[in-house]
Design a protein around this motif. Sequence first.
Motif, PDB file in Angstrom:
ATOM      1  N   ALA A   1       0.859  -1.163   0.068  1.00  0.00           N
ATOM      2  CA  ALA A   1       0.042  -0.080   0.055  1.00  0.00           C
ATOM      3  C   ALA A   1       0.922   1.397   0.117  1.00  0.00           C
ATOM      4  CB  ALA A   1      -1.123  -0.133   1.420  1.00  0.00           C
ATOM      5  N   PHE A   2       1.986   1.324   0.722  1.00  0.00           N
ATOM      6  CA  PHE A   2       2.762   2.452   0.789  1.00  0.00           C
ATOM      7  C   PHE A   2       4.497   1.872   0.707  1.00  0.00           C
ATOM      8  CE2 PHE A   2      -1.136   3.197   3.227  1.00  0.00           C
ATOM      9  CZ  PHE A   2      -1.377   4.479   2.992  1.00  0.00           C
ATOM     10  N   PRO A   3       4.590   1.880  -0.373  1.00  0.00           N
ATOM     11  CA  PRO A   3       5.985   1.297  -0.952  1.00  0.00           C
ATOM     12  C   PRO A   3       7.182   2.134  -0.551  1.00  0.00           C
ATOM     13  CG  PRO A   3       4.734   2.028  -2.976  1.00  0.00           C
ATOM     14  CD  PRO A   3       3.779   2.027  -1.950  1.00  0.00           C
ATOM     15  N   ASP A   4       6.773   3.404  -0.529  1.00  0.00           N
ATOM     16  CA  ASP A   4       8.001   4.457  -0.181  1.00  0.00           C
ATOM     17  C   ASP A   4       8.017   4.791   1.173  1.00  0.00           C
ATOM     18  OD1 ASP A   4       8.855   4.576  -2.846  1.00  0.00           O
ATOM     19  OD2 ASP A   4       7.177   6.022  -3.098  1.00  0.00           O
ATOM     20  N   SER A   5       7.286   4.194   2.152  1.00  0.00           N
ATOM     21  CA  SER A   5       7.395   4.315   3.589  1.00  0.00           C
ATOM     22  C   SER A   5       8.393   3.860   4.425  1.00  0.00           C
ATOM     23  CB  SER A   5       5.866   3.808   4.152  1.00  0.00           C
ATOM     24  OG  SER A   5       5.706   2.467   4.020  1.00  0.00           O
ATOM     25  N   PHE A   6       8.653   4.323   5.500  1.00  0.00           N
ATOM     26  CA  PHE A   6       9.490   3.917   6.668  1.00  0.00           C
ATOM     27  C   PHE A   6       8.888   2.613   7.478  1.00  0.00           C
ATOM     28  CE2 PHE A   6      11.592   7.485   4.868  1.00  0.00           C
ATOM     29  CZ  PHE A   6      12.746   7.426   4.908  1.00  0.00           C
ATOM     30  N   LEU A   7       9.533   1.537   7.763  1.00  0.00           N
ATOM     31  CA  LEU A   7       9.208   0.999   8.724  1.00  0.00           C
ATOM     32  C   LEU A   7       9.953   0.837   9.952  1.00  0.00           C
ATOM     33  CD1 LEU A   7       6.534  -1.390   9.148  1.00  0.00           C
ATOM     34  CD2 LEU A   7       8.467  -3.165   8.675  1.00  0.00           C
ATOM     35  N   LEU A   8       9.649   1.214  11.275  1.00  0.00           N
ATOM     36  CA  LEU A   8      10.134   1.203  12.288  1.00  0.00           C
ATOM     37  C   LEU A   8       9.626   0.155  13.161  1.00  0.00           C
ATOM     38  CD1 LEU A   8      10.012   4.364  11.262  1.00  0.00           C
ATOM     39  CD2 LEU A   8      11.083   4.781  13.595  1.00  0.00           C
ATOM     40  N   HIS A   9      10.762  -0.852  13.738  1.00  0.00           N
ATOM     41  CA  HIS A   9      10.261  -2.032  14.412  1.00  0.00           C
ATOM     42  C   HIS A   9      10.910  -1.985  15.647  1.00  0.00           C
ATOM     43  CE1 HIS A   9      10.825  -6.679  14.686  1.00  0.00           C
ATOM     44  NE2 HIS A   9       9.955  -6.169  15.643  1.00  0.00           N
TER      45      HIS A   9
ATOM     46  N   GLU B   1      18.637   9.989  23.110  1.00  0.00           N
ATOM     47  CA  GLU B   1      19.294  10.816  22.236  1.00  0.00           C
ATOM     48  C   GLU B   1      20.009  10.157  21.069  1.00  0.00           C
ATOM     49  OE1 GLU B   1      21.336  15.346  22.297  1.00  0.00           O
ATOM     50  OE2 GLU B   1      21.443  14.081  24.013  1.00  0.00           O
ATOM     51  N   LYS B   2      20.710   9.317  21.446  1.00  0.00           N
ATOM     52  CA  LYS B   2      21.299   8.532  20.492  1.00  0.00           C
ATOM     53  C   LYS B   2      20.709   7.693  19.450  1.00  0.00           C
ATOM     54  CE  LYS B   2      25.355   5.270  19.793  1.00  0.00           C
ATOM     55  NZ  LYS B   2      26.269   4.509  20.476  1.00  0.00           N
ATOM     56  N   GLU B   3      19.619   7.154  20.302  1.00  0.00           N
ATOM     57  CA  GLU B   3      19.042   6.165  19.308  1.00  0.00           C
ATOM     58  C   GLU B   3      17.706   6.955  18.284  1.00  0.00           C
ATOM     59  OE1 GLU B   3      18.608   2.574  19.101  1.00  0.00           O
ATOM     60  OE2 GLU B   3      20.476   3.219  19.664  1.00  0.00           O
ATOM     61  N   LEU B   4      17.429   8.143  19.111  1.00  0.00           N
ATOM     62  CA  LEU B   4      16.569   9.031  18.263  1.00  0.00           C
ATOM     63  C   LEU B   4      17.380   9.572  17.157  1.00  0.00           C
ATOM     64  CD1 LEU B   4      14.469  10.631  21.041  1.00  0.00           C
ATOM     65  CD2 LEU B   4      13.654   8.626  19.399  1.00  0.00           C
ATOM     66  N   GLN B   5      18.524  10.151  17.269  1.00  0.00           N
ATOM     67  CA  GLN B   5      19.434  10.684  16.576  1.00  0.00           C
ATOM     68  C   GLN B   5      19.576   9.878  15.144  1.00  0.00           C
ATOM     69  OE1 GLN B   5      21.505  13.984  16.432  1.00  0.00           O
ATOM     70  NE2 GLN B   5      21.208  13.265  14.422  1.00  0.00           N
ATOM     71  N   ASN B   6      19.693   8.397  15.464  1.00  0.00           N
ATOM     72  CA  ASN B   6      19.973   7.454  14.609  1.00  0.00           C
ATOM     73  C   ASN B   6      18.559   7.480  13.631  1.00  0.00           C
ATOM     74  OD1 ASN B   6      21.186   5.351  13.259  1.00  0.00           O
ATOM     75  ND2 ASN B   6      19.694   3.985  14.269  1.00  0.00           N
ATOM     76  N   ILE B   7      17.763   7.542  14.275  1.00  0.00           N
ATOM     77  CA  ILE B   7      16.217   7.313  13.527  1.00  0.00           C
ATOM     78  C   ILE B   7      16.177   8.487  12.744  1.00  0.00           C
ATOM     79  CG2 ILE B   7      13.529   7.235  13.585  1.00  0.00           C
ATOM     80  CD1 ILE B   7      13.877   5.825  16.121  1.00  0.00           C
ATOM     81  N   CYS B   8      16.295   9.828  13.198  1.00  0.00           N
ATOM     82  CA  CYS B   8      16.289  10.993  12.269  1.00  0.00           C
ATOM     83  C   CYS B   8      17.336  10.775  11.262  1.00  0.00           C
ATOM     84  CB  CYS B   8      16.447  12.107  13.236  1.00  0.00           C
ATOM     85  SG  CYS B   8      15.267  12.532  14.482  1.00  0.00           S
ATOM     86  N   ASP B   9      18.634  10.444  11.335  1.00  0.00           N
ATOM     87  CA  ASP B   9      19.357  10.341  10.292  1.00  0.00           C
ATOM     88  C   ASP B   9      18.883   9.496   9.173  1.00  0.00           C
ATOM     89  OD1 ASP B   9      21.254  12.159  11.702  1.00  0.00           O
ATOM     90  OD2 ASP B   9      22.317  10.457  12.323  1.00  0.00           O
ATOM     91  N   LYS B  10      18.293   8.445   9.349  1.00  0.00           N
ATOM     92  CA  LYS B  10      17.784   7.215   8.598  1.00  0.00           C
ATOM     93  C   LYS B  10      16.623   7.845   7.547  1.00  0.00           C
ATOM     94  CE  LYS B  10      19.903   3.297  10.628  1.00  0.00           C
ATOM     95  NZ  LYS B  10      19.605   2.098  11.317  1.00  0.00           N
TER      96      LYS B  10
END
Length: 269
Positions: free
Chosen positions: A127-135, A197-206
């Motif tokens: 349905a959303f081929p360009d979406s991001f999936l966070l697990h 902070e480190k984990e959220l920074q990593n998500i934002c970068d990606k």
Amino acid sequence: MGIKKLFIVGVGRSGTTLLQSMLNAHPKICFTPETHFIKRYIVPHLSGNKCFSKANLIKSLAEDKYFSRLDVTLNDVIEKLDTELTNKDLIGVFDTMLSRYAQSNNKLFVGDKDPMNSSYIEQIKYAFPDSFLLHIIRDPRDVILSRMKSDWGKNTSFAVHLAEHKVQLESMLKNSSKLFKEKYIEVFYETLLENPEKELQNICDKIGLQYSIEMLDFQKKAGEIVFSDERTWKDNVFKPLIKDNKNKWKEGLTQFQAGLVELVLKNNF
């Protein structure tokens, strides 16, 4: 540039609401309250178990308490639809719902979170081929203990919780990376607690955003995504981060239960 989509998945009680709350606090991201739209509309329609027409979709959405929480005008999402809805039409309805919600909040990203979507990874990708999936992944011993103590899971046996955890987690680990490739992001709950902070920074970068310190004050915006009838099991997101919210299984599970989890899920530690 269109509104970008984020989907959060994880076994129930793995920290999906915490991650949702943190991302929702970013100035460029909003998450809707849980809509369960994929599970209740898109999946049944794609499978042919329930085919929606324009008329019965209008009726369903008009009576849908989850849709009403979005403060999105019904006409905005159904006005251009034909009488009978194709798969593309129904996916377009949800896409419009999400995009309108983001636009009304002046955001570049919009997210949907539902632990039940863990079973529908392929449908989300379709349905959303360009979406991001966070697990988000949490120590399964703490997940199962939390499920057993919850209002909705306290009457379900330990064995069933363990079996459901194994099936859902292994399905996500097998399919998510393969389907979403570089747009698949794994987040570990315990690491998020230890160094948010480190984990959220990593998500934002990606996902291509600059990190914002506002994400650490997620509790200030928790009311945007958690409604009063959900607070009994989501109340922690109205408080500052509880860094020691882990290893509860050491006192909450019997030695036999903990050992069985470790045996059954030995590849997931």
